[in-house]
Structures are given as C-alpha cells and as structure tokens.
Design a protein around this motif. Structure first.
Motif, PDB file in Angstrom:
ATOM      1  N   HIS A 196       0.854  -1.191   0.000  1.00  0.00           N
ATOM      2  CA  HIS A 196       0.000   0.000   0.000  1.00  0.00           C
ATOM      3  C   HIS A 196       0.889   1.239   0.000  1.00  0.00           C
ATOM      4  O   HIS A 196       1.652   1.463   0.933  1.00  0.00           O
ATOM      5  CB  HIS A 196      -0.888  -0.032   1.237  1.00  0.00           C
ATOM      6  N   ASP A 198       1.911   5.240  -0.008  1.00  0.00           N
ATOM      7  CA  ASP A 198       1.512   6.564   0.452  1.00  0.00           C
ATOM      8  C   ASP A 198       2.527   7.562  -0.097  1.00  0.00           C
ATOM      9  O   ASP A 198       3.639   7.666   0.399  1.00  0.00           O
ATOM     10  CB  ASP A 198       1.486   6.602   1.982  1.00  0.00           C
ATOM     11  N   ASN A 214      -3.544   1.973  -5.500  1.00  0.00           N
ATOM     12  CA  ASN A 214      -3.565   0.925  -4.486  1.00  0.00           C
ATOM     13  C   ASN A 214      -4.626  -0.125  -4.793  1.00  0.00           C
ATOM     14  O   ASN A 214      -4.389  -1.331  -4.667  1.00  0.00           O
ATOM     15  CB  ASN A 214      -3.824   1.530  -3.103  1.00  0.00           C
ATOM     16  N   HIS A 241       5.597  -2.130   4.937  1.00  0.00           N
ATOM     17  CA  HIS A 241       5.178  -0.734   5.091  1.00  0.00           C
ATOM     18  C   HIS A 241       6.276   0.178   4.551  1.00  0.00           C
ATOM     19  O   HIS A 241       6.438   1.311   4.987  1.00  0.00           O
ATOM     20  CB  HIS A 241       4.880  -0.423   6.559  1.00  0.00           C
ATOM     21  N   ASP A 245       2.858   3.499   4.611  1.00  0.00           N
ATOM     22  CA  ASP A 245       1.503   3.303   5.101  1.00  0.00           C
ATOM     23  C   ASP A 245       1.298   1.847   5.513  1.00  0.00           C
ATOM     24  O   ASP A 245       1.247   0.960   4.657  1.00  0.00           O
ATOM     25  CB  ASP A 245       0.497   3.685   4.011  1.00  0.00           C
ATOM     26  N   GLN A 247      -1.315   0.340   6.461  1.00  0.00           N
ATOM     27  CA  GLN A 247      -2.640  -0.205   6.167  1.00  0.00           C
ATOM     28  C   GLN A 247      -2.569  -1.326   5.144  1.00  0.00           C
ATOM     29  O   GLN A 247      -3.355  -2.273   5.181  1.00  0.00           O
ATOM     30  CB  GLN A 247      -3.572   0.909   5.672  1.00  0.00           C
ATOM     31  N   CYS A 249      -0.542  -3.706   4.922  1.00  0.00           N
ATOM     32  CA  CYS A 249      -0.274  -4.994   5.552  1.00  0.00           C
ATOM     33  C   CYS A 249      -1.573  -5.668   5.981  1.00  0.00           C
ATOM     34  O   CYS A 249      -1.760  -6.876   5.788  1.00  0.00           O
ATOM     35  CB  CYS A 249       0.649  -4.810   6.749  1.00  0.00           C
ATOM     36  N   PHE A 250      -2.477  -4.884   6.533  1.00  0.00           N
ATOM     37  CA  PHE A 250      -3.762  -5.427   6.983  1.00  0.00           C
ATOM     38  C   PHE A 250      -4.651  -5.783   5.789  1.00  0.00           C
ATOM     39  O   PHE A 250      -5.353  -6.797   5.807  1.00  0.00           O
ATOM     40  CB  PHE A 250      -4.442  -4.424   7.915  1.00  0.00           C
ATOM     41  N   ASP A 251      -4.598  -4.964   4.736  1.00  0.00           N
ATOM     42  CA  ASP A 251      -5.352  -5.271   3.517  1.00  0.00           C
ATOM     43  C   ASP A 251      -4.872  -6.591   2.913  1.00  0.00           C
ATOM     44  O   ASP A 251      -5.675  -7.428   2.490  1.00  0.00           O
ATOM     45  CB  ASP A 251      -5.178  -4.158   2.487  1.00  0.00           C
ATOM     46  N   ILE A 290       3.530  -4.247  13.716  1.00  0.00           N
ATOM     47  CA  ILE A 290       2.450  -4.585  12.795  1.00  0.00           C
ATOM     48  C   ILE A 290       2.145  -6.076  12.854  1.00  0.00           C
ATOM     49  O   ILE A 290       0.970  -6.485  12.904  1.00  0.00           O
ATOM     50  CB  ILE A 290       2.824  -4.160  11.359  1.00  0.00           C
TER      51      ILE A 290
END
Length: 299
Positions: A196, A198, A214, A241, A245, A247, A249-251, A290
């Motif tokens: 992701h 940024d 993304n 990351h 960003d 996020q 990793c979670f996506d 994370i």
C-alpha cells in the motif's frame, strides 16, 4: 564487488529488533545472507563486517532459544546477485553452478538443515534492468532449468524451496500455466505484488491517484494469489510498510485469508526493505509491531 563495501547490519539494532519480534509473538526470522557471511568455501565473497560461521551459528542458537526459527535466504536472481561478485558474470557456466552448490551446502550446514530455504528469484526480467551498465539475465527454458537446479540443491539438505512468485506477475499475471508446469508443488510461493503506497511526500500525486493505484495493485495481487492457490501451491505473502503506510499490511492479510484455504496458507512474512542500521530503527521496530497486531486478528 564495490571496493570498501561494508555490511549494513549493526549488532545492537539486530538484537533489539529480534528481541522485539519474539516479544510480539513472531516465530520465524528469514536472514537474507548475501555477502554478510564469510562462506567457508568462498571467503572471497566477504566484505568488511561479514559474520563468521561461528558468529552466525551462535545467533541461530540465540534466536531458537527465543522461539524464533532461523531460515536462510540467498537471492539467486540475476538482477539481485551482486553479492556473488565476479561469479555473477559467470551465469550458467559450470564454474557458476559449482560455486552455487558450495554456497548452498555451507549455509545448509551452518543452519543445521533448515526447514525452508529462500532462493529469491525475483525481478529477473528485461523490465527490471533499468539503466545498468552491465546486465545478464536468463529466460525461457534456461530460466526454469536454473530455478529447478536450486530446488534440487536445497532438497539435498532436507530444505523446502521457497521463492518470490513474481515470475507469474512478470508475465502480466497470465503465466500461471507455465509456472505450474515448471515449479513443483512443494515450493513455497511468496507474492509481494501489493505494498500500500503513500506518496504524500510527492505533491504531484493526488489522493485520488493513490487510491486508484492501491486498488489496482490489490486486485492484481488477488488475481495472482487465487491462481497460485488454485494450482495447489502453499502461499506465504510478503507484506511491507516500506512506502510509509502500514494499512497495506492489513489489507494484504485480509485478502489472502479470504482467498487461500487454510491448508495452503503458510503464514505471512514482513519486511521493511531497509538495512538494519540506527537510522532505520523506528521503521524496523514498526514492522514488528504490525505483525504483533496481525496476530490478534481472527484467522
């Protein structure tokens, strides 16, 4: 073989990072060796600061005592093997294969026949050459031949082969049939096609461009991972990351769990793609945090 090259790994940062990884519940550390080891068979590959075999063995024992399984990685991609120095220019010669056998034997013995052996093999395609003054790559049958050469070598020591699976993505995500014909099903596939991004540091990139970019990358990752899983491969996606960003990793984790059956989901691997140096300590530690958060999510 850059003169004066020094190992970019400080012992105190490495120990602090691995201590944090263990505290956050991680159970494996993949050690990207490169020129960071004085290989018993080829000490000429060492640079200033390279670890001795005894130092690496002691570190493997320390990690094991903390619950961290040490797994070796040697990237044999022709676009990432500068650590081989002059041998890099001998690609596919008999001398080249001889040296690779020696290095795999050295590492397998030092790691005491590890469960997995990561062989890299990413980004070996014309599009990754860039503005290099010298380059050499493999393709076609020769590329598949060499990949299987490495698989066979690590299996000699009881190791399960592990590679980056971007040989699928390098073919526009249409190469799964050729991949399945040439890569045995015991090989762990790690996809890293989605980080992701940024780009707020770049004022020319709008929020809308970031969002669309993304979303497109995540969809391509889903397509590739679905095909690999359906073909019978065990999947261990790589998250990062590195673009700033977390996020993504979670996506990535959520998308993978939705796509890959439990019996083919081998876990996740995290990397910052940053040297283990004081300037990067905060970002390195963030990677461990994370993973700690991901461990709290339902699987």
């Amino acid at each position: 073989s850059t003169p004066g090259l020094k190992l970019r790994c400080r012992d105190e940062i490495w120990r602090a990072l691995t201590d944090r990884c263990a505290a956050k519940g991680m159970n494996m550390v993949v050690i990207d060796i490169g020129e960071g080891l004085v290989f018993p068979s080829h000490p000429e590959l060492a640079i200033e600061g390279s670890w001795s075999p005894d130092k690496l063995r002691a570190e493997i024992r320390r990690l094991k005592a903390m619950g961290l399984e040490a797994i070796p990685k040697l990237n044999f991609s022709a676009t990432h093997d500068g650590w081989l120095k002059d041998y890099h220019r001998m690609l596919t010669t008999e001398r080249y294969y001889e040296v690779q056998r020696d290095l795999i034997r050295d590492v397998s013995e030092i790691f005491d026949r590890p469960r997995f052996f990561h062989l890299g093999f990413d980004e070996e395609a014309p599009g990754w050459i860039g503005q290099r003054n010298y380059f050499v790559i493999r393709q076609g049958e020769l590329w598949w031949h060499d990949m299987n050469f490495y698989f066979d070598e690590v299996r000699k020591y009881g190791c399960r082969p592990w590679i980056w699976s971007n040989s699928v993505s390098a073919k526009g995500f249409k190469g799964i049939d050729e991949y399945a014909q040439n890569v045995p099903k015991d090989v762990i596939s790690s996809a890293w096609a989605y980080y992701h991004a940024d780009y707020k540091w770049n004022p020319k990139v709008t929020e809308e461009q970031i969002r669309k970019g993304n979303a497109g990358r995540l969809e391509r990752y889903k397509e590739m991972t679905t095909k690999l899983s359906q073909a019978g491969y065990s999947i261990m996606p790589c998250m990062s990351h590195c673009y700033g960003d977390p996020q993504g990793c979670f996506d990535l984790f959520k998308a993978t769990r939705e796509i890959v059956p439990a019996d083919r989901f081998a876990g996740v691997v995290m990397t910052t793609w940053m040297p283990v140096m004081p300037a990067y300590r905060r970002r390195l530690m963030q990677g461990a945090e994370i993973i700690g958060e991901l461990r709290q999510l339902p699987v």
